[in-house]
Design an enzyme around this catalytic site. Structure first.
Site, short mmCIF file in Angstrom:
data_model
loop_
_atom_site.label_atom_id
_atom_site.label_comp_id
_atom_site.label_asym_id
_atom_site.label_seq_id
_atom_site.Cartn_x
_atom_site.Cartn_y
_atom_site.Cartn_z
N CYS A 2 0.84 -1.18 0.00
CA CYS A 2 0.00 0.00 0.00
C CYS A 2 0.88 1.24 0.00
O CYS A 2 2.10 1.16 0.16
CB CYS A 2 -0.91 -0.01 1.22
SG CYS A 2 -1.88 -1.52 1.40
N ARG A 27 1.40 1.40 -6.02
CA ARG A 27 1.60 0.50 -4.88
C ARG A 27 0.30 -0.15 -4.43
O ARG A 27 0.31 -1.05 -3.59
CB ARG A 27 2.20 1.28 -3.71
CG ARG A 27 3.54 1.90 -3.98
CD ARG A 27 4.02 2.70 -2.79
NE ARG A 27 4.36 1.84 -1.68
CZ ARG A 27 5.59 1.46 -1.35
NH1 ARG A 27 6.62 1.87 -2.08
NH2 ARG A 27 5.81 0.70 -0.31
N TRP A 74 -3.88 -1.88 -1.37
CA TRP A 74 -3.91 -3.16 -2.07
C TRP A 74 -4.41 -4.16 -1.05
O TRP A 74 -3.77 -4.41 -0.03
CB TRP A 74 -2.51 -3.52 -2.56
CG TRP A 74 -2.45 -4.78 -3.37
CD1 TRP A 74 -2.74 -4.92 -4.69
CD2 TRP A 74 -2.07 -6.08 -2.91
NE1 TRP A 74 -2.56 -6.22 -5.08
CE2 TRP A 74 -2.15 -6.96 -4.01
CE3 TRP A 74 -1.67 -6.60 -1.67
CZ2 TRP A 74 -1.84 -8.31 -3.91
CZ3 TRP A 74 -1.36 -7.95 -1.57
CH2 TRP A 74 -1.46 -8.78 -2.68
N ASN A 99 0.62 0.15 6.28
CA ASN A 99 1.11 -0.71 5.21
C ASN A 99 1.75 -1.92 5.86
O ASN A 99 2.56 -1.78 6.77
CB ASN A 99 2.13 0.04 4.36
CG ASN A 99 2.63 -0.79 3.18
OD1 ASN A 99 2.04 -1.80 2.83
ND2 ASN A 99 3.72 -0.35 2.57
N GLY A 100 1.38 -3.14 5.42
CA GLY A 100 1.98 -4.34 5.98
C GLY A 100 0.94 -5.33 6.47
O GLY A 100 -0.24 -5.25 6.13
N GLU A 483 10.15 -15.19 -18.34
CA GLU A 483 9.81 -13.78 -18.17
C GLU A 483 8.74 -13.36 -19.16
O GLU A 483 7.81 -12.61 -18.83
CB GLU A 483 11.07 -12.92 -18.30
CG GLU A 483 10.84 -11.42 -18.31
CD GLU A 483 10.26 -10.87 -17.01
OE1 GLU A 483 9.90 -9.69 -16.99
OE2 GLU A 483 10.17 -11.63 -16.02
N LYS A 487 5.05 -11.90 -18.15
CA LYS A 487 4.56 -10.60 -18.59
C LYS A 487 3.20 -10.73 -19.28
O LYS A 487 2.30 -9.92 -19.05
CB LYS A 487 5.56 -9.96 -19.57
CG LYS A 487 6.79 -9.39 -18.93
CD LYS A 487 6.44 -8.16 -18.08
CE LYS A 487 7.55 -7.85 -17.10
NZ LYS A 487 7.60 -8.77 -15.96
N GLU A 490 0.54 -11.44 -16.67
CA GLU A 490 0.39 -10.31 -15.75
C GLU A 490 -0.55 -9.24 -16.28
O GLU A 490 -1.40 -8.73 -15.54
CB GLU A 490 1.75 -9.65 -15.50
CG GLU A 490 2.54 -10.17 -14.35
CD GLU A 490 3.80 -9.36 -14.13
OE1 GLU A 490 4.02 -8.91 -13.00
OE2 GLU A 490 4.59 -9.16 -15.09
N HIS A 506 8.35 -34.19 -22.97
CA HIS A 506 8.16 -34.81 -21.66
C HIS A 506 6.85 -34.36 -21.00
O HIS A 506 6.72 -34.47 -19.78
CB HIS A 506 9.36 -34.49 -20.76
CG HIS A 506 10.64 -35.07 -21.25
ND1 HIS A 506 10.90 -36.42 -21.26
CD2 HIS A 506 11.74 -34.48 -21.80
CE1 HIS A 506 12.09 -36.64 -21.77
NE2 HIS A 506 12.63 -35.48 -22.11
N LYS A 605 2.84 -2.90 -7.22
CA LYS A 605 4.25 -2.81 -7.60
C LYS A 605 5.19 -3.33 -6.53
O LYS A 605 6.04 -4.16 -6.78
CB LYS A 605 4.59 -1.35 -7.92
CG LYS A 605 6.02 -1.13 -8.40
CD LYS A 605 6.25 -1.78 -9.74
CE LYS A 605 7.64 -1.51 -10.27
NZ LYS A 605 7.89 -2.25 -11.51
#
Length: 610
Positions: A2, A27, A74, A99-100, A483, A487, A490, A506, A605
């Site tokens: 946050c 954030r 968030w 925040n946390g 990656e 992306k 996401e 496999h 983020k």
């Protein structure tokens, strides 16, 4: 994950709070709110959704005050509702943002309910507000109430508190989550990120673990975990406001993709200026650290973890040193075989990723003191906890999906591999010269890769209606395939997975059909012929392939095989160049799908919770 901002001044600080929250929205953007002290009363505005909606509501209510706090959320505890949005208020007297994560919130909630407190939200944060208020009821002033309360909290937190009974000060505290003080003239500020207060000041103090701060208009007093007054050094931030603006771009992700030639150039500048690799690039203690190690352990999460996977190839190949890469959130919860001669490398864009920070603490607790941080944010928590540091110079990265932070991390890790090789006597002068020349050419190669964007836009239209995608790579390019898949999922919400191309037979080959696009990273290296064989396996099953092939590779388009040519093979740095096309593919696919590129659902983020 946050964002927090607060201010006390001789002017109306509501515009400062609103602009600060707008800059912190990366954030968290589930909800936002501000609380101020106005005529000895706590006034609060909260809204679900974006900061702009809350700002409109605050304007409609003509909210004004010289003291206030703000928050963009968030969601962790409790859904996305206005009642769960911050700030939280206790008995109409005290407002608090957080925040946390508070791990013992359920026990504290039960205790406070027994004392008569009624909870209006599902959050762990409301527990802190009522706990602080309970100590005020017992006669403690706001500062001592906060200092007493935080000693009972288990978990990670950064908080800011105001009270209508003490309208001339703001109290802040941190444990595990970042918080800083902004210093002004006749006004002072608090924030979880310097970007929130650049409009008002560049002078900042970073609070340390366990610190509490009393902030008034004219003074900031910091107390350590033992409630003793301490001095925290003042820094002048070099973050520019222009780096936080979109300019001519549609999204921050697009801007940051196109900033990569400059970001890469800035990150390699120290190596070029040094005329080569060496411990001095990593700080005064680096020579001592590198001499003491015989192995490397990389700890990271998400995109940074894939950077570490790439570095494993470089470190073992170039330096001849064993390198292991682990997901930080897993490492910290298992029994490890400690090796005091192992270099612990933590990678974090923000320098505050909680899982990575806790993994670092765990490694150190097991006797591994040789620690290196690779980070983009000076003076952040992880670099401060590490013996040596290499700062990437990507500049502010606002888009939730990391782009330039990733490529500059790769540059830093390549620099580490070459430096370790030099220290261990495995790097000849000729090899060093060759690697330096490749670094010098890298920004131009990255720009060349950006120039294929129009062709990628055409591919994105084909990807937009799909529900699944497969990414393939081999060797050092396998992490780049990972990656690329990350992306795409996401920001476009298309399910994507990545595999080493040799693993197709496999299991994953069972998924391949005409509805599953397969992205292949096919550089002109020693594994190219192997990759071509893997492509034939896909083609024989009716799969449609999208191949990124180097300009100098012998690769032709055919039925079901689409080819875009990236720059000529760039040698050992090829993974960095091949990152650009997969970034562009995910970005333009997300545009075609119509998602919110910079603020993908359920993500934020800076990950400061478990």
């Amino acid at each position: 994950m946050c964002g927090i901002v607060g201010a006390i001044a001789n002017r109306n600080i509501v515009p400062v709070l609103v602009e600060g929250l707008s800059r912190l929205e990366y954030r968290g953007y589930d909800s936002a709110g501000i609380a101020v002290i106005d005529h000895d009363d706590v006034k609060r505005v909260r809204r679900t959704g974006r900061v702009a909606e809350m700002a409109n509501a605050a304007a409609e209510q003509h909210l004004e005050s010289p003291l206030g706090i703000g928050h963009t959320r968030w969601a962790t505890h409790g859904g996305v509702t206005e009642s769960n949005a911050h700030p939280h208020v206790s008995f109409g007297e005290l407002a608090l943002v957080h925040n946390g994560i508070i791990e013992n919130h359920e026990q504290m909630r039960a205790r406070l309910q027994a004392e008569g407190y009624v909870f209006e939200s599902q959050t762990d944060t409301e527990v802190i507000a009522h706990l602080v208020h309970s100590y005020q009821k017992k006669g403690l002033d706001l500062l001592h109430a906060v200092q007493t309360a935080v000693k009972e909290l288990h978990g990670a937190f950064a908080i800011a508190v105001i009270s209508k009974n003490e309208p001339n000060r703001l109290i802040a505290a941190r444990q595990g989550c970042p918080l800083l003080i902004g210093l002004g003239e006749g006004e002072n500020f608090i924030a979880s990120d310097v970007s929130a207060i650049l409009q008002a000041t560049r002078r900042v103090q970073f609070l340390e673990e366990g610190d509490t701060a009393e902030v008034t208009r004219d003074k900031v007093t910091v107390f350590d975990g033992n409630d003793q007054v301490v001095e925290r050094p003042e820094h002048v931030s070099d973050v520019s406001l222009s780096s936080l603006e979109l300019g001519p771009y549609r999204h921050f992700m697009q801007k940051e993709i196109h900033e990569q030639p400059r970001a890469v150039s800035d990150t390699i500048e120290a190596v070029i200026d040094n005329n080569g690799f060496g411990p001095e690039l990593f700080g005064d203690k680096a020579a001592e650290v590198f001499d003491a190690i015989d192995a490397v352990k990389i700890l990271a999460c998400g995109t940074s973890y894939y950077a570490g996977m790439t570095a494993k190839y470089w470190i073992e190949s170039i330096a001849g040193i064993r390198c292991d890469v682990e997901i930080a959130s897993e490492y910290r919860y298992r029994d490890i075989v400690a090796n005091p001669k192992e270099l612990i490398v933590t990678i974090s864009q923000s320098g505050e990723t909680l899982d990575t920070m806790e993994a670092l603490k765990y490694a150190k607790s097991q006797g591994m003191e040789q620690t290196l941080s690779i980070c983009n944010v000076p003076e952040s928590a992880i670099p401060r906890a590490s013996k040596i540091v290499y700062y990437t110079r990507a500049g502010a990265e606002i888009g939730v999906a990391s782009t330039k932070a990733f490529t500059t991390q790769l540059v830093a890790l390549f620099t580490l591999a070459c430096t370790l090789a030099k220290v261990k006597g495995r790097l000849t002068a000729e090899q060093e010269h060759g690697y330096l020349e490749e670094l010098r050419a890298l920004p131009g190669s990255v720009q060349h890769a950006l120039n294929i964007e129009p062709q990628i836009i055409a591919w994105a239209e084909k990807f937009a209606p799909k529900h699944n995608a497969l990414f393939l790579g081999r060797g050092v390019h396998y992490p780049i395939a990972l990656e690329g898949a990350l992306k795409l999922k996401e920001i476009s919400y298309i399910h994507a997975e990545a595999y080493p191309a040799g693993e197709l037979k496999h299991g994953p080959l069972a998924l391949v059909d005409e509805s599953m696009p397969v992205v292949v990273i096919a550089p002109n290296d020693q594994l190219l012929e192997k990759v071509k064989s893997n492509i034939q396996e896909v083609r024989a099953r009716g799969g449609e392939m999208f191949v990124f092939a180097d300009l100098d590779s012998n690769f032709s388009e055919a039925e079901q095989v689409h080819v875009i040519r990236t720059p000529r093979h760039t040698g050992v740095l090829s993974p960095i160049v091949h990152t650009i096309p997969v970034q562009l593919l995910s970005y333009h696919t997300a545009l075609a799908v119509g998602t919110d590129v910079d603020k993908p659902r359920n993500l934020a983020k800076s990950v400061t919770v478990e």
